[in-house]
Design a protein around this motif. Sequence first.
Motif, PDB file in Angstrom:
ATOM      1  N   LYS A 161     -13.679  -1.148   7.401  1.00  0.00           N
ATOM      2  CA  LYS A 161     -13.125  -1.372   8.728  1.00  0.00           C
ATOM      3  C   LYS A 161     -12.150  -2.537   8.732  1.00  0.00           C
ATOM      4  O   LYS A 161     -12.464  -3.639   8.276  1.00  0.00           O
ATOM      5  CB  LYS A 161     -14.239  -1.626   9.747  1.00  0.00           C
ATOM      6  CG  LYS A 161     -13.724  -1.754  11.170  1.00  0.00           C
ATOM      7  CD  LYS A 161     -14.845  -1.717  12.180  1.00  0.00           C
ATOM      8  CE  LYS A 161     -14.326  -1.937  13.590  1.00  0.00           C
ATOM      9  NZ  LYS A 161     -13.259  -0.973  13.963  1.00  0.00           N
ATOM     10  N   ASP A 162     -10.948  -2.276   9.241  1.00  0.00           N
ATOM     11  CA  ASP A 162      -9.869  -3.251   9.390  1.00  0.00           C
ATOM     12  C   ASP A 162      -9.259  -3.715   8.070  1.00  0.00           C
ATOM     13  O   ASP A 162      -8.386  -4.587   8.068  1.00  0.00           O
ATOM     14  CB  ASP A 162     -10.324  -4.462  10.211  1.00  0.00           C
ATOM     15  CG  ASP A 162     -10.671  -4.082  11.637  1.00  0.00           C
ATOM     16  OD1 ASP A 162     -10.056  -3.128  12.155  1.00  0.00           O
ATOM     17  OD2 ASP A 162     -11.557  -4.725  12.225  1.00  0.00           O
ATOM     18  N   ARG A 163      -9.701  -3.168   6.948  1.00  0.00           N
ATOM     19  CA  ARG A 163      -9.001  -3.437   5.695  1.00  0.00           C
ATOM     20  C   ARG A 163      -7.629  -2.761   5.747  1.00  0.00           C
ATOM     21  O   ARG A 163      -7.429  -1.772   6.437  1.00  0.00           O
ATOM     22  CB  ARG A 163      -9.784  -2.885   4.502  1.00  0.00           C
ATOM     23  CG  ARG A 163     -11.150  -3.531   4.275  1.00  0.00           C
ATOM     24  CD  ARG A 163     -11.026  -4.938   3.777  1.00  0.00           C
ATOM     25  NE  ARG A 163     -12.328  -5.481   3.393  1.00  0.00           N
ATOM     26  CZ  ARG A 163     -12.575  -6.780   3.279  1.00  0.00           C
ATOM     27  NH1 ARG A 163     -11.620  -7.665   3.522  1.00  0.00           N
ATOM     28  NH2 ARG A 163     -13.763  -7.200   2.917  1.00  0.00           N
ATOM     29  N   VAL A 164      -6.703  -3.307   4.975  1.00  0.00           N
ATOM     30  CA  VAL A 164      -5.363  -2.720   4.874  1.00  0.00           C
ATOM     31  C   VAL A 164      -5.190  -2.169   3.470  1.00  0.00           C
ATOM     32  O   VAL A 164      -5.385  -2.891   2.483  1.00  0.00           O
ATOM     33  CB  VAL A 164      -4.274  -3.764   5.191  1.00  0.00           C
ATOM     34  CG1 VAL A 164      -2.892  -3.183   4.920  1.00  0.00           C
ATOM     35  CG2 VAL A 164      -4.391  -4.226   6.637  1.00  0.00           C
ATOM     36  N   ALA A 165      -4.844  -0.896   3.391  1.00  0.00           N
ATOM     37  CA  ALA A 165      -4.743  -0.218   2.101  1.00  0.00           C
ATOM     38  C   ALA A 165      -3.366   0.393   1.915  1.00  0.00           C
ATOM     39  O   ALA A 165      -2.765   0.907   2.857  1.00  0.00           O
ATOM     40  CB  ALA A 165      -5.812   0.866   1.990  1.00  0.00           C
ATOM     41  N   ILE A 166      -2.890   0.355   0.674  1.00  0.00           N
ATOM     42  CA  ILE A 166      -1.661   1.046   0.276  1.00  0.00           C
ATOM     43  C   ILE A 166      -2.043   2.117  -0.723  1.00  0.00           C
ATOM     44  O   ILE A 166      -2.753   1.852  -1.703  1.00  0.00           O
ATOM     45  CB  ILE A 166      -0.649   0.073  -0.361  1.00  0.00           C
ATOM     46  CG1 ILE A 166      -0.211  -0.995   0.654  1.00  0.00           C
ATOM     47  CG2 ILE A 166       0.561   0.830  -0.909  1.00  0.00           C
ATOM     48  CD1 ILE A 166       0.695  -2.064   0.060  1.00  0.00           C
ATOM     49  N   VAL A 167      -1.579   3.342  -0.479  1.00  0.00           N
ATOM     50  CA  VAL A 167      -1.820   4.455  -1.398  1.00  0.00           C
ATOM     51  C   VAL A 167      -0.472   4.965  -1.871  1.00  0.00           C
ATOM     52  O   VAL A 167       0.311   5.512  -1.084  1.00  0.00           O
ATOM     53  CB  VAL A 167      -2.601   5.594  -0.720  1.00  0.00           C
ATOM     54  CG1 VAL A 167      -2.864   6.716  -1.724  1.00  0.00           C
ATOM     55  CG2 VAL A 167      -3.914   5.079  -0.129  1.00  0.00           C
ATOM     56  N   THR A 168      -0.175   4.785  -3.146  1.00  0.00           N
ATOM     57  CA  THR A 168       1.092   5.314  -3.656  1.00  0.00           C
ATOM     58  C   THR A 168       0.923   6.795  -3.961  1.00  0.00           C
ATOM     59  O   THR A 168      -0.166   7.269  -4.286  1.00  0.00           O
ATOM     60  CB  THR A 168       1.557   4.561  -4.918  1.00  0.00           C
ATOM     61  OG1 THR A 168       0.645   4.813  -6.004  1.00  0.00           O
ATOM     62  CG2 THR A 168       1.645   3.065  -4.656  1.00  0.00           C
TER      63      THR A 168
END
Length: 263
Positions: A2-9
């Motif tokens: 929850k509320d983490r920020v993720a980048i998925v290439t």
Amino acid sequence: MKDRVAIVTGGANGLGAAVAKGLAGRGARVLVNYAHSRDEAEETVEACRLLGADALAVQGDVGEDADCRRMVAAAAERWGRVDVLVNNAGTTRIVAHADLEGLGSDDFLSIYRTNVVGAFQMIRACTPLMKQGGYGAIVNVSSIAAIAAIGSSIAYAASKAALNNMTVSLARALGPEIRVNAVCPGFIATRRFSDALGEAGMRELIETVEGMTPLRRAGTPEDIATAILFLADEGAQHITGTSLVTDAGQILNPSPSVVSAKD
């Protein structure tokens, strides 16, 4: 998450889309990177939003360092942090391993540019924000090709072996704030195969793979996404520098098929 920020290439479709939606379903905010598939990336973003998550699609080539830094800056501008990076973008060229003349230096350089250099550049761009935020989880999408020296080409298998090696090096270098792990999928039933083989050919391929695995399963994007989400989550806080094989036991077959690679 929850509320983490993720980048998925490479998040527009297939495994990347499954990961993005899995993160969104667990409460993360997700930046979906794509190189060419804008419409599919926007569809994935919309699916994340329907799950209640804020999401954003950003075009970029991970082989270009400026694009990597721009992606991270976009996440920071929107959400103020980056906590999770899934290096899913990858490429290959299908060449039989015995066909030494079928691969040139340009093939190796192109494959390494995305599969190894691109992953490194994304990690480098994310590191300052992860260290600042006190939480960093990086998951590199590798392949059982890295371990068994199989897959779509020698260049591809070698690039994934390099990615596994880099995973260990960076786990040492970036701890304790940042954990770095990899997943090594076997065959994944994605649209790439069905588009190339047709419905009947795809069904035959799945049956072949199922016959090769002790669990009698052909992997789906959701199967592999589950492993990635585990490594990205705080529940895996005691795990770093590992390459987790996720292949229903396919690698245990004495003669693994060349279709075992993700890409």
